[in-house]
Design a protein around this motif. Structure first.
Motif, PDB file in Angstrom:
ATOM      1  N   LEU A  98      51.053   7.521  74.976  1.00 50.01           N
ATOM      2  CA  LEU A  98      50.718   6.108  75.149  1.00 50.01           C
ATOM      3  C   LEU A  98      51.588   5.463  76.228  1.00 50.01           C
ATOM      4  O   LEU A  98      51.114   4.623  77.004  1.00 50.01           O
ATOM      5  CB  LEU A  98      50.889   5.365  73.818  1.00 50.01           C
ATOM      6  N   VAL A  99      52.866   5.853  76.288  1.00 49.35           N
ATOM      7  CA  VAL A  99      53.768   5.307  77.316  1.00 49.35           C
ATOM      8  C   VAL A  99      53.310   5.743  78.703  1.00 49.35           C
ATOM      9  O   VAL A  99      53.276   4.943  79.651  1.00 49.35           O
ATOM     10  CB  VAL A  99      55.222   5.761  77.053  1.00 49.35           C
ATOM     11  N   GLN A 100      52.954   7.034  78.849  1.00 52.26           N
ATOM     12  CA  GLN A 100      52.463   7.519  80.143  1.00 52.26           C
ATOM     13  C   GLN A 100      51.189   6.789  80.549  1.00 52.26           C
ATOM     14  O   GLN A 100      51.014   6.408  81.714  1.00 52.26           O
ATOM     15  CB  GLN A 100      52.206   9.030  80.084  1.00 52.26           C
ATOM     16  N   MET A 101      50.299   6.574  79.594  1.00 54.84           N
ATOM     17  CA  MET A 101      49.064   5.850  79.851  1.00 54.84           C
ATOM     18  C   MET A 101      49.361   4.431  80.341  1.00 54.84           C
ATOM     19  O   MET A 101      48.750   3.952  81.310  1.00 54.84           O
ATOM     20  CB  MET A 101      48.231   5.787  78.566  1.00 54.84           C
ATOM     21  N   PHE A 102      50.312   3.764  79.693  1.00 55.03           N
ATOM     22  CA  PHE A 102      50.656   2.391  80.058  1.00 55.03           C
ATOM     23  C   PHE A 102      51.195   2.325  81.488  1.00 55.03           C
ATOM     24  O   PHE A 102      50.751   1.500  82.296  1.00 55.03           O
ATOM     25  CB  PHE A 102      51.695   1.834  79.072  1.00 55.03           C
ATOM     26  N   PHE A 103      52.150   3.182  81.824  1.00 56.70           N
ATOM     27  CA  PHE A 103      52.755   3.144  83.166  1.00 56.70           C
ATOM     28  C   PHE A 103      51.730   3.509  84.236  1.00 56.70           C
ATOM     29  O   PHE A 103      51.686   2.876  85.301  1.00 56.70           O
ATOM     30  CB  PHE A 103      53.951   4.092  83.233  1.00 56.70           C
ATOM     31  N   THR A 104      50.913   4.523  83.978  1.00 55.01           N
ATOM     32  CA  THR A 104      49.930   4.953  84.984  1.00 55.01           C
ATOM     33  C   THR A 104      48.939   3.840  85.297  1.00 55.01           C
ATOM     34  O   THR A 104      48.717   3.494  86.468  1.00 55.01           O
ATOM     35  CB  THR A 104      49.181   6.199  84.495  1.00 55.01           C
ATOM     36  N   HIS A 105      48.351   3.234  84.259  1.00 55.37           N
ATOM     37  CA  HIS A 105      47.335   2.205  84.476  1.00 55.37           C
ATOM     38  C   HIS A 105      47.952   0.900  84.980  1.00 55.37           C
ATOM     39  O   HIS A 105      47.365   0.208  85.821  1.00 55.37           O
ATOM     40  CB  HIS A 105      46.555   1.955  83.190  1.00 55.37           C
ATOM     41  N   THR A 106      49.139   0.546  84.482  1.00 61.29           N
ATOM     42  CA  THR A 106      49.782  -0.705  84.915  1.00 61.29           C
ATOM     43  C   THR A 106      50.096  -0.673  86.399  1.00 61.29           C
ATOM     44  O   THR A 106      49.770  -1.611  87.143  1.00 61.29           O
ATOM     45  CB  THR A 106      51.070  -0.953  84.109  1.00 61.29           C
ATOM     46  N   PHE A 107      50.729   0.396  86.846  1.00 66.96           N
ATOM     47  CA  PHE A 107      51.153   0.432  88.248  1.00 66.96           C
ATOM     48  C   PHE A 107      50.001   0.793  89.184  1.00 66.96           C
ATOM     49  O   PHE A 107      50.070   0.485  90.379  1.00 66.96           O
ATOM     50  CB  PHE A 107      52.336   1.386  88.406  1.00 66.96           C
ATOM     51  N   THR A 108      48.945   1.412  88.669  1.00 65.86           N
ATOM     52  CA  THR A 108      47.740   1.565  89.483  1.00 65.86           C
ATOM     53  C   THR A 108      47.130   0.201  89.772  1.00 65.86           C
ATOM     54  O   THR A 108      46.723  -0.093  90.907  1.00 65.86           O
ATOM     55  CB  THR A 108      46.720   2.459  88.759  1.00 65.86           C
ATOM     56  N   GLY A 109      47.080  -0.647  88.730  1.00 63.58           N
ATOM     57  CA  GLY A 109      46.607  -2.019  88.938  1.00 63.58           C
ATOM     58  C   GLY A 109      47.517  -2.811  89.848  1.00 63.58           C
ATOM     59  O   GLY A 109      47.059  -3.615  90.663  1.00 63.58           O
ATOM     60  N   MET A 110      48.832  -2.583  89.722  1.00 61.11           N
ATOM     61  CA  MET A 110      49.775  -3.299  90.583  1.00 61.11           C
ATOM     62  C   MET A 110      49.623  -2.879  92.042  1.00 61.11           C
ATOM     63  O   MET A 110      49.741  -3.707  92.951  1.00 61.11           O
ATOM     64  CB  MET A 110      51.207  -3.058  90.119  1.00 61.11           C
ATOM     65  N   GLU A 111      49.352  -1.588  92.286  1.00 64.86           N
ATOM     66  CA  GLU A 111      49.142  -1.138  93.663  1.00 64.86           C
ATOM     67  C   GLU A 111      47.944  -1.849  94.287  1.00 64.86           C
ATOM     68  O   GLU A 111      48.000  -2.281  95.446  1.00 64.86           O
ATOM     69  CB  GLU A 111      48.938   0.372  93.708  1.00 64.86           C
ATOM     70  N   SER A 112      46.872  -1.980  93.514  1.00 57.98           N
ATOM     71  CA  SER A 112      45.708  -2.714  94.003  1.00 57.98           C
ATOM     72  C   SER A 112      46.075  -4.157  94.331  1.00 57.98           C
ATOM     73  O   SER A 112      45.668  -4.703  95.362  1.00 57.98           O
ATOM     74  CB  SER A 112      44.595  -2.662  92.952  1.00 57.98           C
ATOM     75  N   GLY A 113      46.885  -4.771  93.453  1.00 58.28           N
ATOM     76  CA  GLY A 113      47.304  -6.151  93.698  1.00 58.28           C
ATOM     77  C   GLY A 113      48.180  -6.297  94.925  1.00 58.28           C
ATOM     78  O   GLY A 113      48.048  -7.261  95.690  1.00 58.28           O
ATOM     79  N   VAL A 114      49.078  -5.337  95.142  1.00 58.71           N
ATOM     80  CA  VAL A 114      49.954  -5.395  96.324  1.00 58.71           C
ATOM     81  C   VAL A 114      49.137  -5.229  97.601  1.00 58.71           C
ATOM     82  O   VAL A 114      49.394  -5.915  98.606  1.00 58.71           O
ATOM     83  CB  VAL A 114      51.063  -4.327  96.230  1.00 58.71           C
ATOM     84  N   LEU A 115      48.149  -4.350  97.591  1.00 58.13           N
ATOM     85  CA  LEU A 115      47.274  -4.203  98.762  1.00 58.13           C
ATOM     86  C   LEU A 115      46.515  -5.497  99.045  1.00 58.13           C
ATOM     87  O   LEU A 115      46.302  -5.865 100.210  1.00 58.13           O
ATOM     88  CB  LEU A 115      46.294  -3.055  98.545  1.00 58.13           C
TER      89      LEU A 115
END
Length: 641
Positions: A98-115
């Motif tokens: 669950l922790v891996q899932m949280f970090f992967t999806h959270t920072f994938t969304g953050m990368e989209s936001g930074v772009l």
């Protein structure tokens, strides 16, 4: 209590890439190489932006956010994937998943936001340049960065609760390399409809919104740029966006493919393709972003050059450059130059940096493939034969040749780090001639080995012994190290004044001595003698060996026996043909260097990197014993784990 344990397993089993379990170890090499590049590249960008005052600007603050996000994304998934591929450590705890899932999806969304934020930054910089400094202040950057992070956290947190509430009664094997939300939810025997709907909503809220903002931003940018009257101004405005556009393509292309193929191509596209694309999605942007920004952004290139050259600031670097240009113009022959400038590929300076990526991949392939060949020969007792001992020596020589030149070539093409001191240049010149001559000598030894094996098979074990292999290797090493010493010594005796720009990627003897102010006839004569006595004699011995082999094979009555005898030589012949053909082509095109300057330089580079990458692959494909040793080693490795 039993029901609770059954419905909520203590751990999951990440099974890797379904259908490709036998070749996962081969897939791990490019994954590992990309991960290493991503770590070093993004850490290097963060270091530059932190300590270089000239990069303390909004654009580079957003780039730092992107680098930090990329580091977290790939570090959340790839180390575990490599543990699965290499050590079969497939077990992962329920909470850890669950922790891996949280970090992967959270920072994938953050990368989209930074772009998206970087697109807005370019929009304001081009469309409202006078208001740029008042709009994007440090305070605004910190706030929008925090909002982007909190958006991802708040939208992804429900994934953990929605996943944890499900009952898992379809086993605990996840056919993936990391804990993806829907891959875990598919193991549930409960209703996962709400998970699928919420996942689609999050994808639209984050990805859809960000893509819309990026599209609007670049539409406005395009409109503003087209309205400019000057073509030069249009090109300059667009050039500030190229790196960001590349980052968007690298990020969203695998995301779109994964999203649409998962929903509309579930039955036509194999599961292994989905898993590989998912890993590329978390690996490609972190790997390519620092490379693209390092190549396409002038300020970052200047900072890297300044650090590599040891200059304290960019102003001092410019002063030194102007001093050298003035020195060149004055043509003062009494002053000896202190360094050479390797200009790269003549005639294509403007886009030669694009060659850095394929050359880097070839270099990584050469190192990993030759190391693997050495490991197989060392571990597999059936390969402890003279033929494979020579192949192991060839692998060591290939790695030495590639490592002698490729790091400097990549530094030139990627970071414009063209300066090289005179001692370093002469040392590189010596190493190149040594390794090329040594490779030619090993080819002779391998040709003699095949001649004895086919023409004198009964005496093979008494002629080609371990002692013969050691003596032949030592002789070839001494022959080349001693005969090559005069090459850098004679080059160092020349007087280099005024000119120090070498139209090459490496310090070849003729390219360096052509800058000399005094007579270099002796250098050219010795280079010619060395080529004829070493390479010429080696090629003559190889031709003689294969002529005798062909004569013996043609005398065989059985066509099958003749075919079998020749099949033992095919891999060796392929390598020899490529090696000496390129040498001959380089010699021919060198006379036409003024007409076509790029070709001999490019051939020199390829001749130093393609054989190290090609040799182990040819032997692995064409040699049955080596393939069997490889398969046996993989089976033992899998069985032990």
């Amino acid at each position: 209590m039993l029901n609770k344990t059954y419905l909520h397993p203590a751990s999951f089993i990440l099974n890797g890439i379904p259908g490709l379990e036998d070749i996962q170890i081969w897939i791990s090499f490019p994954f590992c190489s990309m991960y290493v590049v991503a770590m070093f590249g993004n850490c290097g960008l963060l270091y530059l932006i932190r300590y270089e005052d000239s990069l303390h600007k909004p654009m580079y603050y957003f780039l730092a956010m992107l680098s930090l996000t990329d580091l977290v994304i790939c570090s959340s998934t790839i180390p575990k994937a490599l543990c699965i591929f290499w050590f079969h450590l497939k077990k992962i705890g329920f909470d850890e998943c669950l922790v891996q899932m949280f970090f992967t999806h959270t920072f994938t969304g953050m990368e989209s936001g930074v772009l998206m934020l970087m697109a807005l930054d370019r929009y304001v910089a081009i469309c409202y340049p006078l208001r740029y400094s008042t709009i994007f202040t440090n305070n605004v950057i910190a706030k929008v960065g925090l909002v982007t992070f909190l958006r991802g956290v708040l939208l992804i947190i429900p994934f953990s609760f929605l996943t944890k509430r499900l009952p898992y009664c379809r086993g605990n094997i996840i056919y993936h390399t990391f804990c993806d939300h829907m891959s875990v939810a598919k193991l549930s025997c409960g209703n996962v409809k709400i998970n699928a709907i919420y996942g689609l909503m999050v994808a639209l809220l984050i990805g859809g919104f960000d893509i819309l903002c990026i599209t609007i931003s670049y539409t406005m940018i395009l409109r503003a740029v087209v309205s400019l009257s000057s073509a030069d101004a249009q090109q300059k405005a667009f050039s500030t966006c190229t790196a960001h556009i590349c980052a968007i393509v690298f990020s969203y292309s695998p995301a779109f493919f994964s999203f649409f193929s998962h929903r509309f191509g579930g039955h036509t596209i194999p599961p292994s393709c989905h898993i590989i694309i998912a890993n590329i999605y978390v690996l490609l942007p972190p790997t390519m972003n620092p490379v693209v920004y390092g190549v396409k952004t002038k300020q970052i290139r200047d900072c890297i050059i300044r650090i590599l050259s040891g200059s304290k600031n960019i102003k001092s670097h410019s002063i030194l450059k102007r001093m050298f240009q003035n020195l060149k113009a004055s043509n003062i022959s009494e002053i000896q130059v202190s360094e050479f400038i390797l200009m790269g590929l003549p005639g294509i300076h403007s886009w030669q940096h694009w060659l850095s990526l394929p050359l880097a991949l070839l270099y990584l392939l050469a190192l990993s493939a030759n190391i693997l060949i050495l490991i197989i020969i060392y571990q597999e007792t059936t390969l402890h034969q003279p033929m494979y001992h020579f192949l192991g020596i060839l692998a060591v020589v290939d790695m030495g040749l590639a490592t002698t030149i490729m790091p400097k070539i990549l530094a030139i093409l990627s970071f414009n780090a063209k300066a090289i001191s005179l001692p370093e240049c002469f040392l590189q010149m010596y190493a190149i001639h040594c390794f090329v001559g040594m490779e030619s000598g090993i080819f002779v030894c391998m040709a003699i080995d095949r001649y004895v094996a086919i023409c004198r098979p009964l005496r093979y074990s008494s002629i080609i012994t371990e002692s013969f292999v050691v003596k032949a290797t030592v002789f070839m090493a001494l022959r080349n190290t001693i005969s090559t010493i005069p090459v850098p010594v004679l080059a160092a005796q020349r007087h280099y004044c005024s000119k120090n720009q070498i139209e090459h990627c490496l310090c070849s003897n003729l390219s360096v001595t052509s800058l000399s102010c005094d007579d270099r006839t002796i250098n050219s004569i010795y280079q010619l003698l060395l080529a004829w006595t070493l390479m010429g004699s080696d090629l003559g011995l190889i031709i003689l060996s294969y002529a005798l082999i062909l004569h013996s094979v043609l005398k065989l009555n059985s066509a099958e026996a003749a075919s079998k005898a020749l099949s033992t030589c095919t891999s060796h012949l392929i390598l020899i043909l490529f090696f000496y053909t390129v040498v001959i082509v380089i010699s021919i095109t060198h006379s036409a260097k003024k007409a076509v300057p790029t070709i001999p330089v490019l051939l020199n580079v390829l001749h130093s990197i393609i054989p190290p990458a090609l040799n182990p692959m040819v032997y692995a494909l064409k040699n049955k014993e080596l393939r069997q040793g490889l398969y046996k080693g993989l089976k033992v490795h899998i069985k032990n784990n």
